[in-house]
Write an enzyme that holds these catalytic residues in place. Structure first.
Site, PDB file in Angstrom:
ATOM      1  N   THR A 200       0.839  -1.201   0.000  1.00 40.63           N
ATOM      2  CA  THR A 200       0.000   0.000   0.000  1.00 40.63           C
ATOM      3  C   THR A 200       0.869   1.245   0.000  1.00 40.63           C
ATOM      4  O   THR A 200       1.974   1.235   0.542  1.00 40.63           O
ATOM      5  CB  THR A 200      -0.875  -0.036   1.275  1.00 40.63           C
ATOM      6  OG1 THR A 200      -1.826  -1.081   1.126  1.00 40.63           O
ATOM      7  CG2 THR A 200      -1.590   1.274   1.526  1.00 40.63           C
ATOM      8  N   ARG A 228     -14.126  -8.072  -0.159  1.00 35.83           N
ATOM      9  CA  ARG A 228     -13.341  -7.679   1.027  1.00 35.83           C
ATOM     10  C   ARG A 228     -12.789  -6.248   0.873  1.00 35.83           C
ATOM     11  O   ARG A 228     -12.235  -5.885  -0.156  1.00 35.83           O
ATOM     12  CB  ARG A 228     -12.203  -8.677   1.206  1.00 35.83           C
ATOM     13  CG  ARG A 228     -11.312  -8.402   2.422  1.00 35.83           C
ATOM     14  CD  ARG A 228     -10.083  -7.592   2.083  1.00 35.83           C
ATOM     15  NE  ARG A 228      -9.175  -7.467   3.223  1.00 35.83           N
ATOM     16  CZ  ARG A 228      -8.138  -6.643   3.258  1.00 35.83           C
ATOM     17  NH1 ARG A 228      -7.857  -5.879   2.229  1.00 35.83           N
ATOM     18  NH2 ARG A 228      -7.371  -6.572   4.332  1.00 35.83           N
ATOM     19  N   GLY A 230     -10.261  -3.443   2.920  1.00 32.66           N
ATOM     20  CA  GLY A 230      -9.304  -3.306   4.020  1.00 32.66           C
ATOM     21  C   GLY A 230      -9.443  -1.983   4.740  1.00 32.66           C
ATOM     22  O   GLY A 230     -10.487  -1.320   4.668  1.00 32.66           O
ATOM     23  N   ASP A 231      -8.379  -1.598   5.415  1.00 29.31           N
ATOM     24  CA  ASP A 231      -8.410  -0.369   6.226  1.00 29.31           C
ATOM     25  C   ASP A 231      -8.164   0.892   5.409  1.00 29.31           C
ATOM     26  O   ASP A 231      -8.537   1.992   5.841  1.00 29.31           O
ATOM     27  CB  ASP A 231      -7.349  -0.448   7.328  1.00 29.31           C
ATOM     28  CG  ASP A 231      -5.947  -0.625   6.739  1.00 29.31           C
ATOM     29  OD1 ASP A 231      -5.778  -1.479   5.836  1.00 29.31           O
ATOM     30  OD2 ASP A 231      -5.026   0.098   7.156  1.00 29.31           O
ATOM     31  N   THR A 251      -0.336   1.123   6.709  1.00 36.62           N
ATOM     32  CA  THR A 251      -0.209  -0.033   5.830  1.00 36.62           C
ATOM     33  C   THR A 251      -0.067  -1.268   6.699  1.00 36.62           C
ATOM     34  O   THR A 251       0.568  -1.217   7.750  1.00 36.62           O
ATOM     35  CB  THR A 251       1.003   0.079   4.896  1.00 36.62           C
ATOM     36  OG1 THR A 251       1.147  -1.157   4.178  1.00 36.62           O
ATOM     37  CG2 THR A 251       2.298   0.357   5.634  1.00 36.62           C
ATOM     38  N   GLY A 252      -0.670  -2.363   6.279  1.00 34.57           N
ATOM     39  CA  GLY A 252      -0.555  -3.578   7.084  1.00 34.57           C
ATOM     40  C   GLY A 252      -1.786  -4.438   6.914  1.00 34.57           C
ATOM     41  O   GLY A 252      -2.554  -4.273   5.962  1.00 34.57           O
ATOM     42  N   GLY A 254      -5.088  -5.193   7.131  1.00 34.11           N
ATOM     43  CA  GLY A 254      -6.168  -4.227   7.286  1.00 34.11           C
ATOM     44  C   GLY A 254      -7.206  -4.562   8.340  1.00 34.11           C
ATOM     45  O   GLY A 254      -7.715  -3.663   9.028  1.00 34.11           O
TER      46      GLY A 254
END
Ligand code: ASP
Length: 366
Positions: A200, A228, A230-231, A251-252, A254
């Site tokens: 990201t 899906r 994510g964050d 980033t990671g 999510g």
């Protein structure tokens, strides 16, 4: 004395500092600052060739330079964030725009968001396909729609109405990402096994007018399905900006960032920290816990040491770790601190300030 666990101790320390250091003796603060990331994860020197290492550093520096140019020219934080992210979205080394990971069905569903710390206006798009620059679409949602978040077909119809640049599906494809999806299916691996790192991209900036902004853009995680999200497009999880506290991009993994509400959690803790400091410096108990210090009108915004800010960010990232997640964040503060916090072996990152800081880095030991 970490995080928010000992607020009274920290508040007393702040009181001592407030009396011990006259304002004029305090260091001049940077006029502007910027931090960027291109993902965090298992990034080790031994797995990178010198050419790959150099290519990532060059890409980060170019993106950082684009943001710096906006800020040094007196431009606004939102434009600096956009300048960085549009470049990284076009760079296939990163998991955003071109080079985004594949979904289970072999498509690319892109998520992005942007937030203006001056007004706390925000825009986000989730699960969009065929948009060259999702960050520009997120900004359009913020400025040209009455909404904060649009998803899927509706977001794409809005993009067409707004004249956003569209690209055919194959423009986003890369061989490395296709292999990752195939390996995932054949070897029955998880996204974390094949992605190894999160790619990201994000940027946060403080401009010379004192305003902050944050933005994030991603393809999500390899093999994602069932729509899906994510964050990255979730305001408060992957992105947050508030002139009273900080601007953050994450980033990671999510799901964990959403559960912790990472970006807003860090900003809120910083805002409360300032409030405690302001209260103590005013030497009186405010009658009303007003979020903008309205009952302390004679008090300038309290400076927070970068150590305090780092501790708070690290504490929240420790919470992510404790739940089983990993990743990292970038952050700028009203004082001009540009910081990183990550719990992985590396994060593609860079930062610059009007004081002459200019660095890009990859591994956790640099
Ligand atoms: N945070 C993103 C997601 O969960 C992935 C990433 O950081 O690369 O969708």
């Amino acid at each position: 004395m970490r995080g928010f666990s000992a607020p009274i101790v920290r508040a007393l320390a702040a009181l001592c500092v407030a009396f011990a250091v006259p304002a004029a003796a305090q260091e001049a603060e940077p006029r502007w600052s910027i931090a960027i990331h291109g993902g965090a994860g298992t990034i080790a020197r031994e797995n990178m060739t010198p050419e790959q290492d150099a290519a990532y550093r060059a890409a980060l520096q170019q993106a950082l330079d684009a943001g710096k140019a906006v800020l040094a020219g007196g431009g606004v934080a939102l434009d600096a964030v956009e300048a960085v992210i549009t470049r990284l979205e076009d760079d296939e080394k990163f998991n955003a725009g071109r080079g985004a990971v594949f979904t289970w069905d072999g498509t690319h569903e892109l998520d992005s968001s942007i937030m203006d710390g001056r007004t706390r206006e925000a825009g986000a798009v989730a699960g969009v396909t065929g948009i060259r620059h999702p960050i520009l679409l997120a900004r359009k949602v913020m400025t040209d729609s009455p909404h904060v978040m649009l998803a899927g077909d509706g977001a794409e119809a809005f993009a067409a109405e707004q004249g956003l640049e569209l690209m055919p599906p194959e423009w986003f494809d890369t061989e490395a990402r296709r292999e990752a999806l195939e390996r995932m299916k054949v070897e029955k691996l998880s996204a974390l096994d094949v992605d190894i790192k999160f790619g990201t991209v994000g940027a946060v900036a403080l401009d010379s007018h004192g305003d902050m902004a944050a933005g994030t853009s991603t393809g999500g995680m390899t093999g994602k399905r069932w729509g899906r999200i994510g964050d990255a497009p979730v305001i408060g999880a992957g992105t947050y900006a508030d002139n009273r506290s900080c601007a953050i991009s994450a980033t990671g993994w999510g799901e964990y960032f959403i559960r912790v509400g990472v970006a807003q959690e860090i900003c809120t803790r910083l805002r409360l920290e300032r409030f405690i400091d302001a209260t103590l410096a005013a030497d009186r108990i405010p009658t009303l816990v007003s979020p903008d210090h309205a009952d302390l009108p004679d008090m300038p915004m309290q400076r927070l040491a970068d150590g305090t800010t780092q501790d708070i960010a690290d504490d929240v990232m420790d919470e992510v770790k404790a739940l089983g997640g990993d990743g990292g964040i970038i952050l700028v503060t009203p004082e001009g601190h540009a910081l990183f916090s990550f719990n992985t072996s590396g994060m593609y990152r860079g930062r610059a300030t009007s004081d002459g800081v200019n660095e890009v880095a990859i591994y956790s030991d640099e």
